[in-house]
Design an enzyme around this catalytic site. Structure first.
Site, PDB file in Angstrom:
ATOM      1  N   ASP A  82       1.094  -1.450  -0.010  1.00 12.54           N
ATOM      2  CA  ASP A  82      -0.104  -0.026  -0.034  1.00 12.54           C
ATOM      3  C   ASP A  82       0.662   1.325   0.040  1.00 12.54           C
ATOM      4  OD1 ASP A  82      -2.339   1.204   0.181  1.00 12.54           O
ATOM      5  OD2 ASP A  82      -2.455   1.355   2.354  1.00 12.54           O
ATOM      6  N   GLY A 181      -7.841   8.314   6.665  1.00 11.73           N
ATOM      7  CA  GLY A 181      -7.936   8.527   8.239  1.00 11.73           C
ATOM      8  C   GLY A 181      -9.484   8.733   8.611  1.00 11.73           C
ATOM      9  N   SER A 216     -13.119   4.307   4.166  1.00 16.30           N
ATOM     10  CA  SER A 216     -13.838   4.036   5.233  1.00 16.30           C
ATOM     11  C   SER A 216     -15.044   4.689   5.637  1.00 16.30           C
ATOM     12  CB  SER A 216     -12.857   4.239   6.621  1.00 16.30           C
ATOM     13  OG  SER A 216     -11.804   3.016   6.528  1.00 16.30           O
ATOM     14  N   ILE A 257      -9.714   0.039   2.851  1.00 17.74           N
ATOM     15  CA  ILE A 257     -10.350   0.072   4.145  1.00 17.74           C
ATOM     16  C   ILE A 257      -9.254   0.009   5.042  1.00 17.74           C
ATOM     17  CG2 ILE A 257     -12.170  -0.499   5.753  1.00 17.74           C
ATOM     18  CD1 ILE A 257     -13.865  -1.170   3.080  1.00 17.74           C
ATOM     19  N   SER A 259      -8.996   2.720   8.390  1.00 18.00           N
ATOM     20  CA  SER A 259      -9.536   3.272   9.469  1.00 18.00           C
ATOM     21  C   SER A 259     -10.735   2.548  10.175  1.00 18.00           C
ATOM     22  CB  SER A 259      -9.818   4.677   9.265  1.00 18.00           C
ATOM     23  OG  SER A 259      -8.803   5.489   8.783  1.00 18.00           O
TER      24      SER A 259
HETATM   25  P1  13P Z   1      -8.910   4.931   5.361  1.00 16.69           P
HETATM   26  O1  13P Z   1      -8.166   5.731   5.936  1.00 16.69           O
HETATM   27  O2  13P Z   1     -10.298   5.481   4.671  1.00 16.69           O
HETATM   28  O3  13P Z   1      -9.651   3.385   5.938  1.00 16.69           O
HETATM   29  O4  13P Z   1      -7.996   4.544   3.908  1.00 16.69           O
HETATM   30  C1  13P Z   1      -7.343   3.292   3.852  1.00 16.69           C
HETATM   31  C2  13P Z   1      -6.604   3.313   2.540  1.00 16.69           C
HETATM   32  O5  13P Z   1      -6.920   4.113   1.721  1.00 16.69           O
HETATM   33  C3  13P Z   1      -5.158   2.612   2.471  1.00 16.69           C
HETATM   34  O6  13P Z   1      -4.539   2.701   1.276  1.00 16.69           O
HETATM   35  O1  G3H Z   2      -3.430   4.641   3.492  1.00 15.45           O
HETATM   36  C1  G3H Z   2      -2.937   4.543   4.708  1.00 15.45           C
HETATM   37  C2  G3H Z   2      -3.181   3.251   5.537  1.00 15.45           C
HETATM   38  O2  G3H Z   2      -4.414   3.632   6.434  1.00 15.45           O
HETATM   39  C3  G3H Z   2      -2.201   2.671   6.189  1.00 15.45           C
HETATM   40  O3  G3H Z   2      -1.887   3.684   7.178  1.00 15.45           O
HETATM   41  O4  G3H Z   2       0.685   4.313   6.802  1.00 15.45           O
HETATM   42  O5  G3H Z   2      -0.283   4.411   9.075  1.00 15.45           O
HETATM   43  O6  G3H Z   2       0.246   2.137   8.201  1.00 15.45           O
HETATM   44  P1  G3H Z   2      -0.285   3.522   7.598  1.00 15.45           P
HETATM   45 ZN    ZN Z   3      -4.721   4.951   0.569  1.00 15.49          ZN
END
Ligand code: 13P
Ligand code: G3H
Ligand code: ZN
Length: 311
Positions: A82, A181, A216, A257, A259
């Site tokens: 990610d 977030g 989210s 997803i 958050s």
């Molecule tokens: P959320 O913070 O809305 O869950 O998004 C997660 C996300 O895009 C991870 O790449």
């Molecule tokens: O898009 C971000 C994801 O919620 C991952 O969050 O980089 O704090 O692990 P993180």
């Molecule tokens: Zn993301």
């Protein structure tokens, strides 16, 4: 069933008008909660790992946990990086067994984003790994990157064909008003997504899988539970589920997803200690947290993404 890429998942999702859930994983309970739900409803899965997750748990632990989940459930699972920030982290994840990586060049100028993304695609495709690129900037916080509302920008549909053709990416993350977030909209603000932009992108790239980050819903009951048990979260507004259902029926094949999982886990742990302030065995509070993740993910798979029964 070995690890798979998202290629077939996206092809079927596009045709079937549903989306695959891409859930962030950081530890064993999260992996188990998500995969238990997917097993129950027979859903294909993308488990995604951020740079922060690799720092927290180490690449090898997460990889082995996911391999264990595949052995345990027999599900088709894709392991995805990610928000890969540069070529090096993508290379490391590809060499370390991931079947999909995201190179997030969205903070760079268009031409530099193309150059960087193309470099990752060349390395990945030579090794059977698929790549997600990003055009447009989402507001919010991911790891050390904090994109303010002013710096966020919608994806320009006029750029998508050139980006996809020149880079060779397998899927494209776009910015249409979601953000990372728990605090996606200002208090009192009505959540809105630019479906007109998604529609135009879909017309310009027929059949091409689109990715939605920052998806989210910031489920109000979870925030309320956190605050009922001593939390102090300000009002938080997420993406309404109806909008996600609509996106899934369109070209969006992957919905990210994280958050909501964090909220579910935190609400459960806070409730547990609210009810059992004298307990101290981690299994006692992590087991219900894992169950809370399972229940949340089952809800997403069945009621929001529509990918149940598609494994
Ligand atoms: P959320 O913070 O809305 O869950 O998004 C997660 C996300 O895009 C991870 O790449
Ligand atoms: O898009 C971000 C994801 O919620 C991952 O969050 O980089 O704090 O692990 P993180
Ligand atoms: Zn993301």
């Amino acid at each position: 069933m070995p690890l798979v890429t998202s290629k077939e998942m996206f092809r079927k999702a596009y045709e079937g008008g549903y989306a695959i859930g891409a859930f962030n994983v950081n530890n064993m309970e999260i992996v188990q909660g998500i995969t238990e739900a997917a097993k129950e409803v027979s859903a294909p899965l993308i488990l995604q790992v951020s740079a922060g997750a690799r720092k927290y748990a180490k690449h090898v632990y997460l990889m082995k946990l996911i391999e264990a989940a595949i052995e345990d459930t027999g599900l088709p699972i894709c392991v995805h990086l990610d928000h890969g920030d540069d070529f090096e982290i993508c290379r490391s994840c590809i060499d370390g067994g991931f079947t999909s990586v995201m190179i997030d060049g969205s903070k760079h100028a268009f031409a530099d984003n193309i150059t960087l993304t193309r470099q990752v695609v060349a390395y990945a495709h030579a090794r059977g790994v698929v790549v997600e690129g990003e055009l447009g900037k989402l507001a919010g916080i991911e790891d050390d990157v904090n994109v303010s509302d002013e710096d966020a920008s919608y994806t320009n549909p006029a750029q998508v064909e050139e980006f996809v053709t020149k880079t060779g990416v397998d899927s494209l993350a776009i910015a249409i008003g979601t953000s990372h977030g728990a605090y996606k909209f200002k208090p009192g603000q009505k959540p809105q997504l630019r479906f007109d932009i998604l529609e135009e992108i879909q017309q310009r790239l027929p059949g091409f899988p689109i990715v939605l980050h920052g998806a989210s819903s910031v489920i109000p009951e979870l925030v309320a539970k956190i605050n009922n048990y001593g939390g102090k979260m300000p009002d938080a507004i997420g993406i309404p589920e109806e909008m996600l259902r609509k996106a899934a029926r369109m070209a969006v094949c992957k919905i990210n997803i994280d958050s909501d999982l964090r909220l579910a886990m935190t609400a459960s742990v806070r409730e547990y200690f609210g009810l059992h302030p004298d307990h101290f065995d981690p299994r006692q509070y992590l087991a219900p947290a894992r169950t809370a993740i399972r229940d949340l993910v089952r809800h997403k798979l069945v009621d929001v993404l529509g990918c149940d029964g598609k494994a």
